[in-house]
Design a protein around this motif. Structure first.
Motif, PDB file in Angstrom:
ATOM      1  N   LEU A 474       0.816  -1.204   0.000  1.00 30.12           N
ATOM      2  CA  LEU A 474       0.000   0.000   0.000  1.00 30.12           C
ATOM      3  C   LEU A 474       0.854   1.261   0.000  1.00 30.12           C
ATOM      4  N   GLU A 475       2.065   1.171   0.581  1.00 28.40           N
ATOM      5  CA  GLU A 475       2.927   2.345   0.649  1.00 28.40           C
ATOM      6  C   GLU A 475       3.354   2.803  -0.742  1.00 28.40           C
ATOM      7  N   SER A 497     -13.337   2.527  10.843  1.00 30.83           N
ATOM      8  CA  SER A 497     -12.385   1.484  11.249  1.00 30.83           C
ATOM      9  C   SER A 497     -11.256   1.352  10.233  1.00 30.83           C
ATOM     10  N   VAL A 498     -11.605   1.378   8.937  1.00 28.58           N
ATOM     11  CA  VAL A 498     -10.588   1.268   7.890  1.00 28.58           C
ATOM     12  C   VAL A 498      -9.684   2.495   7.902  1.00 28.58           C
ATOM     13  N   GLU A 499     -10.275   3.678   8.035  1.00 24.39           N
ATOM     14  CA  GLU A 499      -9.480   4.904   8.063  1.00 24.39           C
ATOM     15  C   GLU A 499      -8.514   4.886   9.248  1.00 24.39           C
ATOM     16  N   LYS A 500      -8.951   4.361  10.371  1.00 25.33           N
ATOM     17  CA  LYS A 500      -8.089   4.282  11.549  1.00 25.33           C
ATOM     18  C   LYS A 500      -6.902   3.362  11.298  1.00 25.33           C
ATOM     19  N   LEU A 507      -0.380   5.990   6.260  1.00 23.54           N
ATOM     20  CA  LEU A 507      -0.670   6.154   4.835  1.00 23.54           C
ATOM     21  C   LEU A 507      -1.520   7.406   4.578  1.00 23.54           C
ATOM     22  N   GLN A 508      -1.474   8.359   5.531  1.00 20.14           N
ATOM     23  CA  GLN A 508      -2.310   9.551   5.385  1.00 20.14           C
ATOM     24  C   GLN A 508      -1.949  10.360   4.143  1.00 20.14           C
ATOM     25  N   GLN A 509      -0.671  10.287   3.710  1.00 22.18           N
ATOM     26  CA  GLN A 509      -0.221  11.133   2.608  1.00 22.18           C
ATOM     27  C   GLN A 509      -0.671  10.632   1.246  1.00 22.18           C
ATOM     28  N   ILE A 510      -1.146   9.384   1.144  1.00 19.77           N
ATOM     29  CA  ILE A 510      -1.558   8.832  -0.147  1.00 19.77           C
ATOM     30  C   ILE A 510      -2.992   9.269  -0.447  1.00 19.77           C
TER      31      ILE A 510
END
Length: 576
Positions: A474-475, A497-500, A507-510
């Motif tokens: 994912l990165e 839940s997925v966002e957490k 992975l907030q920057q993607i």
């Protein structure tokens, strides 16, 4: 073979111990439970010792264990496990004395005299005895009254056991063997396969789900429903549910004493073979529950790990699941076991050596280290593959989302892949990547579409750590497609839940797009939470909204500066 005498033997004279041991040389008839001479002997000895005396008797009438208590109670030590954990009883009945001048509390029931104490009935339940009988002893050592109780099959009143009325000690005519046989036949009949039912369904392990929390009722039901789906995915058949509304689980055995008794009743009457808890149990809780119920006990984490183990197909997936299982198992090794004796240590075997527990831990640590080394090499190879892919200039679009949101279905429809599609949780475990060509009137673009393992609330940390080799894919993604099930009643909570989890993986920057799948199942779009702002509604199974999805992906990739180029490779997905 000599019968063991145990319990409170302090202060007894050799002659008294010898008299106790003689009780083990008798045969106690199933018809009536004892002879008149045996009742007199038992009562007189109990009075002379000033203590309760108990006999655990097998179905052939032979004493299995002789117990000595104190004036008001008797302690039953840990017994060998029953022959099976289903409807079969232990194969032992308990006959013990009560001194009339030392009555136990709680002997009144519905205003009537009751010789059996609440502790007696709890022992009957938790030990799954064939029956439990009490013989009261007068001040001169004479037998007075007799009362017995046995367990009950499921009944409208929900009573776990049936105490029979007290009767004179010399007028006992119960056939204990026939009584036990009838009870076991009734339990077997209630859970017998229906005529014409499938063999596979009958082979499934019957389980009971247990939920402990202080959550509102609606959230409890939602959590139990997810646990039920996990259990069915693991091949279990849910045959009962236990709920306890409490702020926090008991630190020793998770459940309160009364709820533990209720669990045992449900397990016995429902022919339960396994108990699944909707939380992660500590090693102490897991051990105490297994000892109390004498049934396999597992928690939510272990259930998820079992599902992952059954789904892992690739070498990488199997290694990652094994690592998570070993990390889960390591702190839970400390269990009482007769095999934990000392192994030889030092030159010539001198010294204490190491326990089997220490030996098992050492082997586990060694295996964990080996798996981590293999996964490190796997991560290195995958990083190299990602570098080559980046040099080719192909953008990577990764599908993420809650388990069973429809990610594999979308991948198959868009790319022609043949990945497994099932209406089960965690149907996909190993990542799958396929080349996809998106095109519109401005041109076309090749990209890599990757399907990943689905997430779930409270995903075990050991699993996240073990799956770093997979989650690192994912990165390298240029875009995350967060797919959610629009028709699920708790879609908003699943999205959170997925966002957490994604935020925990840093992975907030993607960039990401929120896509609501299965929108065709919504009766009214207004049924969605008002705060939910999806980028697009689609139905992967019916092909609805897929051209719009392609345009959205192209738009986002162009916005990120990826070049659009003419190509004939890959599967073409028109967006007009």
């Amino acid at each position: 073979m000599a019968v063991k005498t145990t319990g409170n033997l302090n202060g007894l004279k050799p002659s008294q111990l010898k008299a106790l041991n003689r009780l083990g040389q008798r045969r106690y008839p199933n018809q009536g439970g004892y002879s008149l001479e045996q009742a007199r002997e038992l009562a007189a000895l109990s009075r002379s010792l000033g203590r309760q005396i108990g006999l655990l008797i097998d179905r052939q009438g032979r004493p299995f264990l002789i117990l000595a208590g104190d004036a008001g109670s008797i302690y039953i030590p840990e017994l060998p496990r029953a022959k099976s954990s289903g409807q079969r009883l232990r194969g032992l009945r308990l006959l013990h004395t009560h001194l009339e001048d030392h009555p136990a509390p709680g002997r009144e029931r519905d205003g009537k005299r009751n010789l059996l104490s609440p502790e007696d009935l709890m022992d009957l339940l938790f030990l799954r005895l064939d029956s439990l009988s009490v013989l009261t002893v007068g001040p001169l050592g004479e037998p007075l009254l007799f009362q017995q109780a046995h367990l009950l099959p499921p009944n409208p009143a929900g009573q776990p056991s049936m105490p029979h009325p007290p009767r004179p000690w010399e007028r006992v005519d119960t056939d204990f063997a026939a009584q036990t046989l009838a009870l076991e036949e009734e339990l077997s009949r209630l859970h017998a396969p229906l005529h014409g039912s499938g063999v596979k369904e009958q082979e499934k392990i019957r389980c009971l789900l247990a939920h402990i929390s202080g959550l509102p009722k609606a959230e409890q039901e939602s959590s139990l429903e997810e646990l039920r789906r996990l259990a069915e995915t693991a091949g279990l058949s849910v045959a009962g549910i236990l709920r306890q509304q409490i702020r926090g689980p008991d630190p020793r055995q998770a459940l309160s004493r009364s709820k533990l008794a209720e669990l045992e009743v449900l397990a016995l009457q429902g022919d339960i073979q396994r108990i699944v808890f909707d939380l992660e149990l500590s090693p102490l809780q897991l051990r105490n529950l297994a000892e109390a119920t004498e049934r396999p006990v597992m928690d939510r984490t272990q259930l998820i790990l079992d599902i992952f183990a059954s789904r892992a197909g690739s070498r990488a997936g199997k290694l990652q699941v094994e690592l998570a299982q070993l990390q889960y198992r390591l702190p839970r090794l400390a269990q009482r076991n007769k095999a934990f004796d000392r192994l030889a240590g030092g030159i010539g075997g001198r010294g204490p050596g190491e326990t089997k527990l220490e030996s098992d831990r050492r082997r586990l640590h060694k295996r964990i280290a080996k798996i981590k080394a293999e996964l490190k090499e796997l991560r290195r190879r995958r990083a190299f593959a990602r570098t080559r892919r980046a040099r080719s200039g192909l953008p990577v679009v990764a599908l993420v989302g809650y388990t069973n949101a429809g990610k594999s279905t979308l991948l198959n429809i868009l790319t022609g892949a043949q990945t497994l599609i099932e209406d089960k949780l965690f149907a996909t475990l190993d990542p799958c990547s396929r080349r996809l060509c998106l095109q519109d009137r401005h041109g076309s673009l090749d990209c890599i579409l990757t399907d990943t393992v689905g997430f779930i609330r409270s995903l075990p940390q050991t699993l996240l750590e073990a799956f770093q080799a997979t989650l690192e894919e994912l990165e390298a993604a240029d875009l995350l497609l967060h797919l959610a099930d629009a028709a699920h009643p708790e879609v908003e909570k699943q999205i959170r839940s997925v966002e957490k989890i994604l935020d925990g993986l840093k992975l907030q920057q993607i960039p990401r797009l929120l896509i609501l799948n299965k929108s065709d199942l919504l009766q009214d779009p207004l049924d969605l939470p008002p705060d939910l702002a999806p980028d697009l509604h689609i139905s992967a199974s019916r092909g609805l909204g897929l051209p719009e999805l392609g345009r959205l992906i192209l738009k986002r990739i162009r916005f990120q500066g990826m070049s659009v180029r003419k190509t004939d490779s890959g599967i073409s997905m028109p967006t007009e």
